[in-house]
Scaffold this motif. Structure first.
Motif, short mmCIF file in Angstrom:
data_model
loop_
_atom_site.label_atom_id
_atom_site.label_comp_id
_atom_site.label_asym_id
_atom_site.label_seq_id
_atom_site.Cartn_x
_atom_site.Cartn_y
_atom_site.Cartn_z
N ASN A 135 25.65 44.93 32.04
CA ASN A 135 25.37 43.88 31.07
C ASN A 135 24.50 42.78 31.69
O ASN A 135 23.52 42.34 31.10
CB ASN A 135 26.68 43.30 30.55
CG ASN A 135 26.47 42.27 29.47
OD1 ASN A 135 25.68 42.47 28.54
ND2 ASN A 135 27.18 41.17 29.57
N LYS A 171 20.52 41.88 30.66
CA LYS A 171 20.11 40.52 30.30
C LYS A 171 19.00 40.03 31.21
O LYS A 171 18.04 39.37 30.74
CB LYS A 171 21.30 39.57 30.37
CG LYS A 171 22.25 39.75 29.22
CD LYS A 171 23.42 38.79 29.34
CE LYS A 171 24.37 39.00 28.16
NZ LYS A 171 25.53 38.13 28.24
N LYS A 213 15.83 41.86 30.17
CA LYS A 213 15.42 41.42 28.83
C LYS A 213 14.73 40.05 28.87
O LYS A 213 13.77 39.82 28.15
CB LYS A 213 16.64 41.36 27.92
CG LYS A 213 16.33 40.99 26.50
CD LYS A 213 17.59 41.02 25.65
CE LYS A 213 17.30 40.61 24.23
NZ LYS A 213 18.53 40.63 23.42
N TYR A 214 15.23 39.15 29.70
CA TYR A 214 14.72 37.79 29.71
C TYR A 214 13.69 37.52 30.82
O TYR A 214 13.31 36.39 31.05
CB TYR A 214 15.85 36.79 29.76
CG TYR A 214 16.72 36.88 28.52
CD1 TYR A 214 16.22 36.54 27.28
CD2 TYR A 214 18.03 37.35 28.60
CE1 TYR A 214 17.00 36.65 26.14
CE2 TYR A 214 18.81 37.47 27.47
CZ TYR A 214 18.29 37.11 26.24
OH TYR A 214 19.07 37.22 25.12
#
Length: 148
Positions: free
Chosen positions: A139, A143, A146-147
């Protein structure tokens, strides 16, 4: 969708995700079932590793295995708890990983098991790899990708 090119050269091993042996509840194979049930109950786990006196992994002991042994036809036979050793009841047939194994190998095992025991060298217990710990890290990685 996760872009595979962002993961090129990104190698992860079991040791990067495992919980070290110092933080894992366990029992010795010579302990009686009363002690094992106490450790299981106090820790809140349903299964824990069984080690020998040299801290080599021997198997797993679980609450259901203990209950099967003391369950009589008409009552629970609690008096058996201090008479039977963990090694007589433990499950010695368990999946196991080396701390240097790749994470992909661990993921396959974690599909069917909530945790996998991890050893180092010649079978010395190093810790456990939990499904929860892996999912937390995956997870976090998603993240991050993704960012970025």
């Amino acid at each position: 969708m996760l872009e595979t090119q962002k993961l090129d050269g990104f190698e992860l091993a079991v040791k990067d995700f495992m919980i070290s042996s110092e933080r894992v509840a366990h029992v010795q194979k010579g302990n009686n079932l009363e002690h094992a049930l106490l450790v299981l109950t106090r820790s809140g786990y349903t299964a824990i590793p069984v080690l020998d006196h040299t801290f080599k992994l021997q198997g797993l002991i679980s609450t259901p295995r203990i209950m099967d042994v003391i369950m009589g036809i008409e009552r629970i036979e609690f008096e058996k708890l201090d008479q039977i050793k963990v090694e007589e009841v433990m499950n010695a047939d368990l999946p196991c990983l080396d701390e240097n194994d790749p994470l992909e190998e661990a993921l396959e095992l974690l599909i069917d098991h909530p945790f996998i025991c991890v050893v180092e060298g010649k079978g010395t217990f190093a810790g456990i790899l939990t499904r929860r710990q892996v999912l937390k890290q995956v997870n976090r990685l998603i993240k991050k990708i993704k960012y970025n």
